[in-house]
Design an enzyme around this catalytic site. Structure first.
Site, short mmCIF file in Angstrom:
data_model
loop_
_atom_site.label_atom_id
_atom_site.label_comp_id
_atom_site.label_asym_id
_atom_site.label_seq_id
_atom_site.Cartn_x
_atom_site.Cartn_y
_atom_site.Cartn_z
N TRP A 67 0.81 -1.22 0.00
CA TRP A 67 0.00 0.00 0.00
C TRP A 67 0.85 1.28 0.00
CZ3 TRP A 67 1.80 2.55 4.11
CH2 TRP A 67 2.34 1.80 5.16
N ASN A 68 2.16 1.18 0.27
CA ASN A 68 2.88 2.43 0.53
C ASN A 68 3.21 3.22 -0.73
OD1 ASN A 68 4.87 0.58 -0.18
ND2 ASN A 68 6.40 1.47 1.18
N ARG A 110 6.31 -0.54 -11.57
CA ARG A 110 7.68 -1.09 -11.57
C ARG A 110 7.67 -2.56 -11.98
NH1 ARG A 110 11.16 0.07 -6.18
NH2 ARG A 110 10.42 -1.96 -5.51
N LYS A 142 -2.40 -8.06 -8.02
CA LYS A 142 -3.21 -7.99 -6.80
C LYS A 142 -2.64 -6.86 -5.94
CE LYS A 142 -3.18 -9.11 -2.69
NZ LYS A 142 -3.87 -7.90 -2.18
N ALA A 157 -2.62 -3.98 -2.79
CA ALA A 157 -2.95 -4.07 -1.36
C ALA A 157 -4.41 -3.68 -1.13
CB ALA A 157 -2.04 -3.15 -0.56
N SER A 179 6.18 -7.21 2.85
CA SER A 179 6.96 -7.49 4.05
C SER A 179 7.73 -8.81 3.91
CB SER A 179 6.02 -7.58 5.26
OG SER A 179 5.12 -8.65 5.06
N GLU A 231 10.80 -8.20 -3.41
CA GLU A 231 11.24 -6.89 -2.90
C GLU A 231 10.65 -6.77 -1.50
OE1 GLU A 231 13.22 -4.78 -4.33
OE2 GLU A 231 13.33 -5.61 -6.35
N ARG A 271 10.28 11.17 3.39
CA ARG A 271 9.50 10.95 2.17
C ARG A 271 8.41 9.94 2.53
NH1 ARG A 271 10.46 7.79 -2.96
NH2 ARG A 271 11.79 6.52 -1.65
N CYS A 319 10.17 1.50 2.25
CA CYS A 319 11.10 0.39 2.57
C CYS A 319 12.53 0.90 2.61
CB CYS A 319 10.96 -0.71 1.52
SG CYS A 319 11.16 -0.09 -0.15
N GLU A 361 11.44 -2.61 11.32
CA GLU A 361 11.09 -1.45 10.50
C GLU A 361 10.15 -0.56 11.28
OE1 GLU A 361 9.46 -3.47 6.92
OE2 GLU A 361 10.44 -1.85 5.85
N SER A 392 16.16 5.77 -5.11
CA SER A 392 15.33 5.12 -6.14
C SER A 392 15.47 5.82 -7.50
CB SER A 392 13.86 5.15 -5.73
OG SER A 392 13.72 4.65 -4.43
P1 NAP Z 1 2.42 -6.99 3.34
O1 NAP Z 1 1.55 -7.10 4.51
O2 NAP Z 1 3.49 -8.01 3.13
O3 NAP Z 1 1.45 -6.95 2.06
C1 NAP Z 1 1.94 -6.78 0.77
C2 NAP Z 1 0.97 -7.39 -0.22
O4 NAP Z 1 0.91 -8.79 0.01
C3 NAP Z 1 -0.46 -6.88 -0.09
O5 NAP Z 1 -1.03 -6.82 -1.38
C4 NAP Z 1 -1.13 -7.96 0.74
O6 NAP Z 1 -2.51 -8.06 0.55
C5 NAP Z 1 -0.45 -9.19 0.19
N1 NAP Z 1 -0.48 -10.34 1.07
C6 NAP Z 1 -0.55 -10.39 2.42
N2 NAP Z 1 -0.55 -11.67 2.85
C7 NAP Z 1 -0.48 -12.45 1.74
C8 NAP Z 1 -0.42 -13.85 1.51
N3 NAP Z 1 -0.45 -14.74 2.51
N4 NAP Z 1 -0.36 -14.29 0.24
C9 NAP Z 1 -0.33 -13.42 -0.79
N5 NAP Z 1 -0.36 -12.08 -0.64
C10 NAP Z 1 -0.42 -11.59 0.61
O7 NAP Z 1 3.18 -5.59 3.27
P2 NAP Z 1 2.57 -4.13 3.44
O8 NAP Z 1 2.28 -3.89 4.87
O9 NAP Z 1 1.49 -3.93 2.44
O10 NAP Z 1 3.81 -3.25 2.95
C11 NAP Z 1 4.83 -2.84 3.79
C12 NAP Z 1 6.04 -3.73 3.61
O11 NAP Z 1 6.45 -3.72 2.25
C13 NAP Z 1 7.23 -3.23 4.39
O12 NAP Z 1 7.90 -4.32 4.97
C14 NAP Z 1 8.10 -2.58 3.31
O13 NAP Z 1 9.47 -2.51 3.64
C15 NAP Z 1 7.84 -3.48 2.16
N6 NAP Z 1 8.15 -2.81 0.90
C16 NAP Z 1 9.26 -3.22 0.21
C17 NAP Z 1 9.61 -2.57 -0.96
C18 NAP Z 1 10.81 -2.99 -1.75
O14 NAP Z 1 10.92 -2.59 -2.90
N7 NAP Z 1 11.73 -3.78 -1.20
C19 NAP Z 1 8.83 -1.51 -1.44
C20 NAP Z 1 7.71 -1.13 -0.70
C21 NAP Z 1 7.37 -1.78 0.46
P3 NAP Z 1 -3.54 -7.38 1.58
O15 NAP Z 1 -3.31 -5.92 1.48
O16 NAP Z 1 -4.86 -7.79 1.06
O17 NAP Z 1 -3.21 -7.92 2.93
#
Ligand code: NAP
Length: 495
Positions: A167-168, A176, A191, A193, A246, A267, A295, A301, A398, A458
């Site tokens: 979602w961020n 990307r 899919k 968030a 995550s 990622e 930012r 992340c 984090e 980035s």
């Molecule tokens: P998240 O809870 O891991 O969710 C990310 C996506 O995965 C969402 O679309 C979520 O759907 C889905 N998801 C959750 N559980 C799942 C499962 N069991 N199977 C398949 N999909 C699943 O992460 P977030 O809270 O949205 O984002 C924050 C995290 O993303 C932080 O850790 C951040 O560092 C990381 N991030 C990394 C990067 C990078 O480029 N390395 C960039 C941005 C963010 P729902 O929303 O429906 O739960």
């Protein structure tokens, strides 16, 4: 209704917009979910409901796989020049619509409009960059060492891709992935968030208008991502999983992909160190930390999560940072002048509150901010902590919020050791007046990306990604991002 009318439409009753029809976007159609259920979307600045989107079932997702499979042949045979021009049109339309898209991002994510505008520009750039890459996919030609044959290597689209985004950055994390996948000749199912699906749907309408054929990009939202993703990955036609989110969810998905031997790009989370040496230019460093930390209100992340400051510059840096953080204007993302918007959910605020309380309880000094605001909206104030002990929870987790923890250090070796004292390895920042030292430290820090005397790392033209628990693979960059969506095919040719 034509595609552009699917974009935002003013709603007389709401202080904002009621975005278009909220269907699942499958085969160029806007569909309800099979069971008619929906997912609420909330504005984090107010806590108010702004939309409800369909909650896809497993059957809906498998329909999307069928559709992507049907569209695959036509898209991979579309000449690269034509694919390139469609991607270029996506870029142009995003830039034309940037204010509308930024407003939508700000509404559903809460980020300040200035950050949302930055995101749209960054997100659009993936289309421009990959429009240029689409016509530069080359192969290899070599002579077998035995001299018996020639070695021809052809790069082909990997197949149907499942893309999952957080979602961020609701626009940029999607483009990307989508832009290089389409450039490579793949069809996709995105899919997004559950908190921020509206931007993904608005962009789907825009792709259609740009000429992306039905079925090439499909977008579905679900409250049951584990089962829905597992069902798609179990379909043998799906050959790629690209995930941003995550680390714990990434691990689960890697295990699921392993069951079916599916190529995976990950990622994942970060815990970026920001290292300031005594010889750094103080004002430039303060400019840099404000970008690296604030930012997206810290919800990135790549956000500076552990700020290591050498003793000689520590107090001046702490004073300058506190002054700048305390002066930030906190408010609704869409309000003019807002510099720090709300967090995504109340749960996110509670987590930040817990981390700050833990650090203060262990002896950290609070220099500004430090307690969650009452509602409405999910606000946490810009906060600076100094003398944070190394065993504080925020040193290892984090923060994902507007909290800047300062840690004092003495020597270069100590800074490197502490920067590397994490399971993550996404981004790192170094500020120093000595380029030799900067390069030396950069080579020793375990991270996929280093910003040297810069607060922003980035860039669509550079390979984005992490090491250790921050992920696998790269997005963007010269050939790196597109290579994740291609498979090498070797042809041995007798002569
Ligand atoms: P998240 O809870 O891991 O969710 C990310 C996506 O995965 C969402 O679309 C979520 O759907 C889905 N998801 C959750 N559980 C799942 C499962 N069991 N199977 C398949 N999909 C699943 O992460 P977030 O809270 O949205 O984002 C924050 C995290 O993303 C932080 O850790 C951040 O560092 C990381 N991030 C990394 C990067 C990078 O480029 N390395 C960039 C941005 C963010 P729902 O929303 O429906 O739960």
């Amino acid at each position: 209704m034509n595609a552009s009318q699917h974009l935002l439409q003013p709603d007389d009753d709401a202080p904002g917009f009621r975005p278009f029809s909220h269907g699942l976007y499958i085969d160029g159609e806007w569909l309800p979910s099979r069971d008619g259920r929906r997912i609420d979307v909330v504005n984090p600045s107010t806590g108010a409901l702004i939309a409800a989107v369909p909650d896809a079932t497993i059957e809906d997702a498998l329909t999307a796989v069928d559709v992507a499979a049907r569209a695959a042949q036509g898209w991979r045979q579309t000449p690269p020049r034509k694919r390139s021009e469609i991607l270029r049109r996506c870029f142009e339309l995003m830039i034309e619509r940037s204010e509308t898209l930024a407003t939508l991002i700000s509404l559903e994510n809460g980020k300040a409009l200035r950050d949302a505008r930055g995101e749209v520009a960054y997100a659009a750039e993936f289309f421009r960059w990959n429009a240029e890459e689409a016509v530069r996919i080359t192969g290899e030609f070599g002579i077998a060492p035995a001299g018996t044959n020639r070695i021809v290597v052809d790069y082909q689209p990997i197949g149907i891709c499942v893309l999952i985004t957080p979602w961020n950055f609701p626009a940029a994390m999607a483009t990307r992935k989508i832009a290089p996948a389409l450039a490579a000749g793949c069809t996709v199912i995105l899919k997004p968030a559950s908190e921020t699906p509206l931007t993904a749907f608005a962009l789907a309408a825009l792709y259609e208008e740009a000429g992306v054929p039905p079925g090439v990009v499909n977008v579905l939202t679900t409250s049951n991502p584990g089962a829905v993703t597992a069902a798609m990955l179990a379909d043998p036609r799906v050959r790629k999983l690209s995930f941003t989110g995550s680390t714990p969810v990434g691990r689960t998905l890697l295990a699921e992909a392993a069951r079916h031997v599916i190529s995976s790009s990950m990622e994942l989370g970060g815990n970026a160190p920001f290292v300031v040496f005594d010889d750094a230019d103080l004002e430039a460093t303060l400019d840099g930390i404000m970008v690296a930390k604030m930012r997206n209100a810290g919800e990135a992340c790549t956000a500076a999560n552990r700020i290591y400051v050498q003793s000689g510059i520590h107090d001046a840096f702490a004073e300058g940072l506190t002054r700048r953080m305390a002066a930030l204007k906190v408010g609704a993302g869409t309000d003019a002048g807002t510099e720090c918007g709300p967090m995504i959910t109340r749960k996110a605020v509670d987590k930040i509150d817990r981390l700050v309380r833990d650090a203060v309880g262990r002896g950290a000094r609070l220099l500004c901010g430090g307690s969650a605001a009452e509602g409405p909206g999910f606000f946490y104030p810009p906060t600076v902590l100094s003398d944070v002990p190394a065993d504080a929870e925020m040193a290892h987790e984090e923060i994902f919020g507007p909290v800047a923890p300062l840690y004092r250090f003495e020597s270069e070796g100590e800074a490197i050791a502490r920067a590397n004292d994490t399971e993550y390895g996404l981004a790192a920042y170094i500020y120093t007046g000595d380029l030799g030292r900067g390069m030396r430290v950069a080579s020793k820090i375990e991270a996929g990306m280093i910003a040297l005397n810069r607060g922003l790392v980035s860039d669509p033209a550079a390979p984005f990604g992490g090491v250790k628990q921050s992920g696998l693979g790269r997005e963007g960059g010269q050939h790196h991002g597109i290579a994740e969506f291609m498979e090498a095919k070797y042809i041995a040719v007798s002569m």
